[in-house]
Write an enzyme that holds these catalytic residues in place. Sequence first.
Site, mmCIF file in Angstrom:
data_model
loop_
_atom_site.group_PDB
_atom_site.id
_atom_site.type_symbol
_atom_site.label_atom_id
_atom_site.label_comp_id
_atom_site.label_asym_id
_atom_site.label_seq_id
_atom_site.Cartn_x
_atom_site.Cartn_y
_atom_site.Cartn_z
ATOM 1 N N HIS A 1 -13.538 3.972 8.055
ATOM 2 C CA HIS A 1 -12.715 2.813 7.681
ATOM 3 C C HIS A 1 -13.159 2.268 6.316
ATOM 4 C CE1 HIS A 1 -10.139 -0.595 9.601
ATOM 5 N NE2 HIS A 1 -9.900 -0.491 8.310
ATOM 6 N N ALA B 1 -11.405 2.780 3.225
ATOM 7 C CA ALA B 1 -10.372 2.898 2.197
ATOM 8 C C ALA B 1 -10.470 1.814 1.129
ATOM 9 C CB ALA B 1 -8.990 2.878 2.834
ATOM 10 N N ARG C 1 -4.244 1.520 11.160
ATOM 11 C CA ARG C 1 -5.107 1.133 12.259
ATOM 12 C C ARG C 1 -5.130 2.276 13.280
ATOM 13 N NH1 ARG C 1 -6.990 -2.256 9.484
ATOM 14 N NH2 ARG C 1 -7.277 -4.478 9.908
ATOM 15 N N ILE D 1 0.832 -1.205 0.000
ATOM 16 C CA ILE D 1 0.000 0.000 0.000
ATOM 17 C C ILE D 1 0.862 1.249 0.000
ATOM 18 C CG2 ILE D 1 -1.671 1.339 1.340
ATOM 19 C CD1 ILE D 1 -2.824 -1.400 2.285
ATOM 20 N N GLU E 1 -13.998 2.221 16.749
ATOM 21 C CA GLU E 1 -14.742 2.600 15.541
ATOM 22 C C GLU E 1 -16.194 2.162 15.696
ATOM 23 O OE1 GLU E 1 -11.010 2.221 12.369
ATOM 24 O OE2 GLU E 1 -12.642 0.752 12.339
#
Length: 343
Positions: free
Chosen positions: A308, A310, A260, A178, A289
Amino acid sequence: MSYQQTWKERAGPERGMEGQELPYVLIDSIGGKHGVFEDHVEFLKKHFQLSTMKEYLENKKFLSEKIRAIYMWYHKPVINEGLLQSLPNLKIVASSGVGIDHLDLKLLSSYGVKVSNTPFAVSTDTADFGMTLMLASSRRLVEGYQMAISPNREYFPADWLGAEVSGATLGIVGMGTIGYKVAERAKAFEMKILYHNRNQRNKEEESAVGAIFCKKIDDLLQQSDFVLLSVSLTPQTHKLIGKRELELMKPTATLINISRGLVVDQDALVEALQNKVIKAAALDVTHPEPLPRDHPLLKMKNVIITPHMASATKKTRRLMMENMTESIEAGLRGLPIPNEVLL
């Protein structure tokens, strides 16, 4: 009526093209908050006999010997020692996404259970989203939208300005798949790219994106206009960015987190933003979350928080499901497992 009889009433055990009974795979549920996507079920049923946790708990005597794999979607079903003890023929757990911090790898290994994840399926979308957060934060996109739709707005101030991305310095913490894809995208914005990683990339990879290795994270933090976190959560990266690290950053810098939530000390981040130690933050991940609705991060204009998301595109979710299917089938056949997670 026994579960076996009930299953037969539902047309009997599912069978593959060659007539063999399909392997039983445990899932949490179908649809709803944590369930397998409903439009994935048809594909999965061509490969597996699916059992939800509810069905499993109601028919343990029959299913405990049958289930050979767990399909873990959105960290569900939760795997603990009790569940492992009740599944003597379990061979593999396929977990969606990159992170494995929700799994006890040593415990699974002690039961002879292998683990896989889907790191490559999510890398492109996650890198895209890292750039999205950088652009949205630097150009104050959310604030601009709120200004544009405000019912009392009569004019747009000429001195309402954002910060440049093109030509700025980007520091990437975690140069895995990533992180490297973020660097590829940042190169197109003519950014100066620094990175900190456990291992230095080879010279050809560095040259391809113009990345400079920082052996010490401090050097990266002090020089970067944007610091982007793309590390796995491990004991070593827990609260990797705390008060000391934030104070090393430029007062004009933005922190972007696509890894994270626990990689950042959130209390220290709140303090740094309130005291203008850094300029802004763009977070796709938090802990917990979602955050409590009264959390100070939710009230700050210089913070963007997303849920969250992505890797949340239809194509990527489908690819994750297909990757997990391939890993389970390989594991049950005794073949090399794609994307196996090793201790």
